[in-house]
Design a protein around this motif. Structure first.
Motif, PDB file in Angstrom:
ATOM      1  N   SER A 268      -5.747  -2.398  -4.142  1.00 23.79           N
ATOM      2  CA  SER A 268      -5.384  -2.858  -5.481  1.00 23.79           C
ATOM      3  C   SER A 268      -3.943  -2.493  -5.823  1.00 23.79           C
ATOM      4  CB  SER A 268      -6.329  -2.262  -6.523  1.00 23.79           C
ATOM      5  OG  SER A 268      -6.172  -0.863  -6.608  1.00 23.79           O
ATOM      6  N   THR A 269      -3.496  -1.333  -5.381  1.00 31.28           N
ATOM      7  CA  THR A 269      -2.116  -0.932  -5.658  1.00 31.28           C
ATOM      8  C   THR A 269      -1.135  -1.859  -4.942  1.00 31.28           C
ATOM      9  OG1 THR A 269      -2.809   1.374  -5.923  1.00 31.28           O
ATOM     10  CG2 THR A 269      -0.469   0.968  -5.560  1.00 31.28           C
ATOM     11  N   LEU A 270      -1.442  -2.211  -3.700  1.00 32.90           N
ATOM     12  CA  LEU A 270      -0.586  -3.155  -2.974  1.00 32.90           C
ATOM     13  C   LEU A 270      -0.561  -4.507  -3.679  1.00 32.90           C
ATOM     14  CD1 LEU A 270      -1.594  -2.398   0.730  1.00 32.90           C
ATOM     15  CD2 LEU A 270       0.559  -1.804  -0.406  1.00 32.90           C
ATOM     16  N   SER A 271      -1.730  -4.937  -4.172  1.00 31.50           N
ATOM     17  CA  SER A 271      -1.792  -6.215  -4.885  1.00 31.50           C
ATOM     18  C   SER A 271      -1.019  -6.146  -6.190  1.00 31.50           C
ATOM     19  CB  SER A 271      -3.253  -6.589  -5.149  1.00 31.50           C
ATOM     20  OG  SER A 271      -3.339  -7.808  -5.855  1.00 31.50           O
ATOM     21  N   ALA A 272      -1.128  -5.006  -6.902  1.00 31.02           N
ATOM     22  CA  ALA A 272      -0.422  -4.864  -8.179  1.00 31.02           C
ATOM     23  C   ALA A 272       1.090  -4.935  -7.984  1.00 31.02           C
ATOM     24  CB  ALA A 272      -0.802  -3.537  -8.842  1.00 31.02           C
ATOM     25  N   LEU A 273       1.571  -4.421  -6.863  1.00 31.97           N
ATOM     26  CA  LEU A 273       3.003  -4.463  -6.603  1.00 31.97           C
ATOM     27  C   LEU A 273       3.514  -5.899  -6.446  1.00 31.97           C
ATOM     28  CD1 LEU A 273       3.289  -1.477  -4.094  1.00 31.97           C
ATOM     29  CD2 LEU A 273       4.197  -1.547  -6.420  1.00 31.97           C
ATOM     30  N   THR A 459      -9.290  -6.886  -7.797  1.00 30.30           N
ATOM     31  CA  THR A 459      -8.735  -7.700  -8.885  1.00 30.30           C
ATOM     32  C   THR A 459      -8.754  -6.936 -10.202  1.00 30.30           C
ATOM     33  OG1 THR A 459      -9.488  -9.733  -7.823  1.00 30.30           O
ATOM     34  CG2 THR A 459      -8.939  -9.874 -10.141  1.00 30.30           C
ATOM     35  N   SER A 460      -9.877  -6.275 -10.489  1.00 28.85           N
ATOM     36  CA  SER A 460      -9.987  -5.516 -11.736  1.00 28.85           C
ATOM     37  C   SER A 460      -9.013  -4.341 -11.751  1.00 28.85           C
ATOM     38  CB  SER A 460     -11.414  -4.999 -11.914  1.00 28.85           C
ATOM     39  OG  SER A 460     -12.319  -6.065 -12.069  1.00 28.85           O
ATOM     40  N   ALA A 461      -8.943  -3.616 -10.635  1.00 35.46           N
ATOM     41  CA  ALA A 461      -8.106  -2.417 -10.601  1.00 35.46           C
ATOM     42  C   ALA A 461      -6.623  -2.758 -10.656  1.00 35.46           C
ATOM     43  CB  ALA A 461      -8.416  -1.609  -9.340  1.00 35.46           C
ATOM     44  N   ASP A 462      -6.194  -3.759  -9.862  1.00 36.00           N
ATOM     45  CA  ASP A 462      -4.748  -4.055  -9.876  1.00 36.00           C
ATOM     46  C   ASP A 462      -4.327  -4.707 -11.192  1.00 36.00           C
ATOM     47  OD1 ASP A 462      -5.576  -6.687  -9.552  1.00 36.00           O
ATOM     48  OD2 ASP A 462      -4.792  -6.913  -7.541  1.00 36.00           O
ATOM     49  N   SER A 463      -5.226  -5.480 -11.797  1.00 36.37           N
ATOM     50  CA  SER A 463      -4.917  -6.037 -13.112  1.00 36.37           C
ATOM     51  C   SER A 463      -4.753  -4.919 -14.130  1.00 36.37           C
ATOM     52  CB  SER A 463      -6.039  -6.979 -13.572  1.00 36.37           C
ATOM     53  OG  SER A 463      -6.192  -8.064 -12.673  1.00 36.37           O
TER      54      SER A 463
END
Length: 561
Positions: A268-273, A459-463
């Motif tokens: 999720s952190t990689l996706s958030a970036l 999806t929930s965490a990176d959002s």
């Protein structure tokens, strides 16, 4: 005398240099301190944390149950009223003539995935089964546990918890944020939604407090979702042959919690970036496709007719019962084991818990909904954000949950699904359905559910990480400093780990119910602020006074509320 143009500027001081450049130092630092203290407390003193959280939870359930229930009812009334109100319904959540950024498919995918999608994999099966076993009608002797006469009542309660009330919480927050950010040009942060009530005072301490409350509620609300998800993720890994992560009763071991969180929060952190337009949109579309595939399996090969009946009859029963259930509060007589005591206890376990969960989740989902809904009308937003996702939840509950209830009702499952842990119920059901045909098919279905669960959780965490950083950055939607994304990704994972270790999902539930209470007050104020703003904009339009940020700039008007 013609009304004045609305407030279209709300300066929020952010750091110009240093580690917190671009961020509100007051909001960011205090939020980090609160969450860090919670993490340390839960991990270093787990027994003490569990006892204190339990005591606070009892106080809130005894004194604020009616507040939660009536507040969510108020949100439903406000949302439907705004959709029906001609002046409000036609207003664009953007500048005049602005079109939506995302297609309807991507809009619904991101909305469902970040909002409640992950809950479907646990509760679409677990909740109808739970209410089939016990609900207020069973407690009162009106229906019989685990018998056919209790099926319709089980679905009324399931639909109540995941229907219009849940999505009204999200719609209120999302609508207020989109209205004031994209029409008025105010920062995309929680405090902006209260400008009609408090004006420029929100630039200072009052605004900081509101945003801090929103950040803490967001972290605790998402932690609740991740807590359930971690338990289910571990159950799924166990089902596909990865041992050592769960105990005999199905609960996750400490090792299982750590492994699950490292995988989920790392991804999720990689996706958030990568931001909303890339990582989150891509993941949302993937989990929507996998969700449709899994749901199609239940519709085609599960209890097809039973599910159809549960869907259509269940919606009718839900709508008929909704007015009464929306205002009903069970009061305990203080006598343990009495009917009044059991009804109040059940209400605390289910409706009150859910309303607190949705309220705690609202700043996250609301801000996310606002971000992806720019350019849509208020009527389109309300109907799209309330009715369509509710129907999707009902479809899941009808066919996925209906298959489980039907298997137990007819005696075929023999308690196999009923006795499984909540997170493991969907795996137990699909294995029961497929293993007689092929063990490979059963394993493949479990693996697909694990992948789907992971995409929902990521999806929930990176959002959530992006939303928290947007609030901390005074509504700036642009790229955020990597260290802050990494901090909130780690903090979210540690909150989940700490609370799971100190008391399991019950500890997370308690912390979330507590955190939701102050934000529920903010949301009620949002409703009044939004109604006031729309009413005043109608008067302004009639008088030829500009109402949007672009029109105000063009007219070179002096902003005032």
């Amino acid at each position: 005398m013609a009304p004045k143009p609305p407030l279209s500027e709300l300066p929020i001081k952010t750091a110009d240099v240093g580690f917190y450049r671009g961020f509100s130092v007051n909001v960011t630092v205090i939020s980090k301190i609160i969450i860090s203290v919670l993490v340390v407390w839960a991990i270093v003193w787990p027994e003490w944390a569990g006892e204190v959280l339990g005591a606070w939870n009892a106080v809130i359930l005894n004194n604020f149950a009616s507040w939660y229930i009536w507040t969510v009812t108020f949100f439903v009334i406000v949302c439907l009223g705004l959709a029906l109100w001609p002046t409000a319904g036609r207003m664009n959540l953007g500048q005049p003539g602005e079109k939506p950024e995302f297609s309807n498919f991507s809009w619904f995918s991101m909305m469902f995935g970040a909002g409640i999608g992950v809950g479907m994999l646990t509760w679409a099966v677990a909740e109808p089964v739970a209410h089939f076993k016990n609900n207020p009608s069973v407690i009162q002797g009106v229906t019989t546990a685990l018998e056919a006469d209790n099926v319709r009542t089980a679905y009324v309660w399931s639909y109540l918890h995941w229907g219009l009330g849940a999505w009204a919480c999200y719609a209120v927050a999302g609508l207020a944020l989109a209205f004031f950010s994209y029409r008025r040009g105010l920062p995309l942060t929680i405090r902006s939604a209260l400008t009609p009530l408090f004006g420029k005072a929100l630039s200072g301490t009052l605004g900081h407090i509101i945003d801090i409350v929103a950040v803490v509620a967001t972290i605790l609300g998402v932690a609740q979702t991740l807590g359930f998800g971690v338990e289910q993720f571990v159950a799924g890994l166990t089902r596909i042959g990865i041992g050592g992560l769960a105990l005999e009763d199905g609960s996750a071991t400490t090792l299982g919690i750590i492994v699950a969180l490292l995988v989920i929060m790392g991804a999720s952190t990689l996706s958030a970036l990568s931001g909303v337009g890339k990582g989150i949109k891509w993941l949302s579309n993937i989990n929507m496709v996998l969700s449709i595939a899994l749901l199609s399996f239940f519709i085609l090969f599960g209890a097809t007719w039973f599910g159809a009946t549960a869907f259509f009859v269940g919606i009718w029963d839900y709508l008929v019962a909704l007015p009464g259930l929306s205002f009903n509060v069970y009061k305990s007589d203080g006598v343990e084991g009495s009917e009044a005591f059991l009804l109040a206890q059940w209400q605390g376990w289910w409706p009150v818990f859910y309303w607190a969960w949705w309220i705690a989740f609202a700043p996250f989902v609301g801000l996310f909904l606002a971000r992806i809904s720019r350019g849509r009308t208020i009527r389109e937003f309300v109907l799209g954000a309330m009715i369509v996702p509710s129907l999707m939840c009902f479809v899941w509950f009808a066919w996925a949950g209906g298959t489980a209830v039907d298997l137990e009702l007819n005696g075929n499952a023999g308690g196999l699904i009923l006795d499984a842990a909540n997170g493991d119920k969907i795996f137990a059901m699909t294995e029961f359905m497929l293993s007689p045909i092929s063990q490979v098919l059963a394993w493949g279905m479990a693996a697909m559910i694990v992948v789907l669960l992971m995409t929902f959780l990521v999806t929930s965490a990176d959002s959530a990480v992006l939303i928290v950083n947007t609030i901390n950055a005074a509504g700036d939607e642009g790229p955020k400093a990597r260290p802050h994304i990494l901090f909130w990704g780690a903090a979210l994972g540690l909150v989940v780990a700490g609370l799971l270790i100190s008391g399991g999902t019950g500890a997370i539930q308690t912390a979330m119910v507590i955190g939701a209470l102050p934000f529920s007050i903010v949301m009620v104020l949002m409703c009044f602020a939004l109604i006031k703003a729309i009413y005043n904009d109608g008067r302004r339009e009639a008088a030829g006074v500009p109402t949007t940020h672009g029109e105000i700039q063009a007219a070179a008007a002096t902003p005032a509320e």
